[in-house]
Design an enzyme around this catalytic site. Sequence first.
Site, PDB file in Angstrom:
ATOM      1  CD  GLU A   1      -3.075  -0.967   0.237  1.00  0.00           C
ATOM      2  OE1 GLU A   1      -3.715   0.097   0.270  1.00  0.00           O
ATOM      3  OE2 GLU A   1      -3.344  -1.900  -0.558  1.00  0.00           O
TER       4      GLU A   1
ATOM      5  CG  HIS B   1      -3.493   2.731   4.388  1.00  0.00           C
ATOM      6  ND1 HIS B   1      -4.246   3.497   3.519  1.00  0.00           N
ATOM      7  CD2 HIS B   1      -3.262   1.558   3.746  1.00  0.00           C
ATOM      8  CE1 HIS B   1      -4.462   2.823   2.412  1.00  0.00           C
ATOM      9  NE2 HIS B   1      -3.877   1.643   2.522  1.00  0.00           N
TER      10      HIS B   1
ATOM     11  CB  CYS C   1      -4.713  10.211   2.509  1.00  0.00           C
ATOM     12  SG  CYS C   1      -5.190   8.973   3.732  1.00  0.00           S
TER      13      CYS C   1
END
Length: 447
Positions: free
Chosen positions: A174, A249, A371
């Site tokens: 990721e 995450h 993000c």
Amino acid sequence: MAGFEANFDGLVGMTHHYAGLSVGNKASINNKDSVSNPRKAALQGLMKMKALADEGFIQGVLPPQQRPHIPALRNLGFVGSDEQILHKAAKYSPVLLSKLSSASSMWTANAATVSPSADSADQRVHFTVANLNNKLHRSLEIATTTAALKATFADQNYFVHHQALPQHEDFGDEGAANHNRLGGDYDSPGVQVFVYGRSVFRGGPVPKRYPARQTLEASEAIARLHRLNPAQTVFVQQNPVAIDSGVFHNDVIAVSNRNVLFHHQYAYLNQSQVLTEIRQKMAVLGQNFVSIEVPAEQISIKDAVDSYLFNSQLLSKIDGKMVLVVPEECRQHSAVWDYLQSLSAQTSAPINEVRVFDLRESMRNGGGPACLRLRVVLNDAEFRAVNPATLMNTQLYQRLTKWIEHHYRDELCASDLADPQLLCEVYTALDELTQILNLGSIYEFQR
């Protein structure tokens, strides 16, 4: 301060919509089927970039993907003209059309993992594009992300670009959202912290409710590709309880900058051991590790997820102190805001300022300040080799503002994705954007 950290934010794409595509991301699921405002979303992100650039932080821009993704629809059996394909997809598989129209590439923390030259054996900056294979809509970003990064960091004397890891769940990756770097000066060796959710080969605890998207095996492979020193590398498991609470995450539960790790009490499995290992490895480099641990009795994991307290940017100011960049949702959450006011008031603490930005359009899909940006640590020579057209300044801000206001819609719902006119608008806008950012023909429709 030697060297510096550049932040490359993703421009929000023209098909930004709320489809609830990300299981484990509570904001994404909770706002499914809401009407979005792509223009507002893009301008909110751009404003953050400009504000930070005005304060002296190095700020870059990465482009959105071409969406709806017609090539993928063709590969999945839809035939005819672009207009016919959109019509058929909307009629027979609207969920698929939504997935292949996602603007999720805005969250460039998932674009790649980046290691600075100070940590790599060949003294070059290494990029490994994330395969993002846990989610179909994100797994389709690889080719364009690779092209965009190569166009931005093109000089092979300074930059190395690795292809994504194999598209298999054993190597689920990721990107930088599960990666932190701790150290002193940016151009000095540091300790890289890779965070995983599960180990395929070694087993161990795993979350029960939501998927663990990052594997230990993927993180280890990236460390090898980037030619990192094992003595300066740490692999830690994210707390499965946190993942099951919506921390999909690691950047939803922790953020680092230089020698500081700002994190929740329940961020990691066996957290005391994790912090000890980081502290010991930093000590070998002559660096003092500072852990700012937020107790659960003050801020619960739920509070952290609801406010995105840790999905923030921690940036070094000229005076040596740090500013924490948080979303407006932190100010709206009384317990979180009280904590932040107390934290920034501590004269001995490294964080002495909190900056708030309205990023509501992105936040409603589960993406805060952290993000939206990819951190790239550079020295002076490497910075001079970066594509200058991608670096934020007043001129670029004004050009992109006009570009957004001209091309973006101010309202979008799922049914609009089948509109062939939207596809034409996207192609026209992106073709212009590649000229503004001097990226070349990075999109499939341009070739």
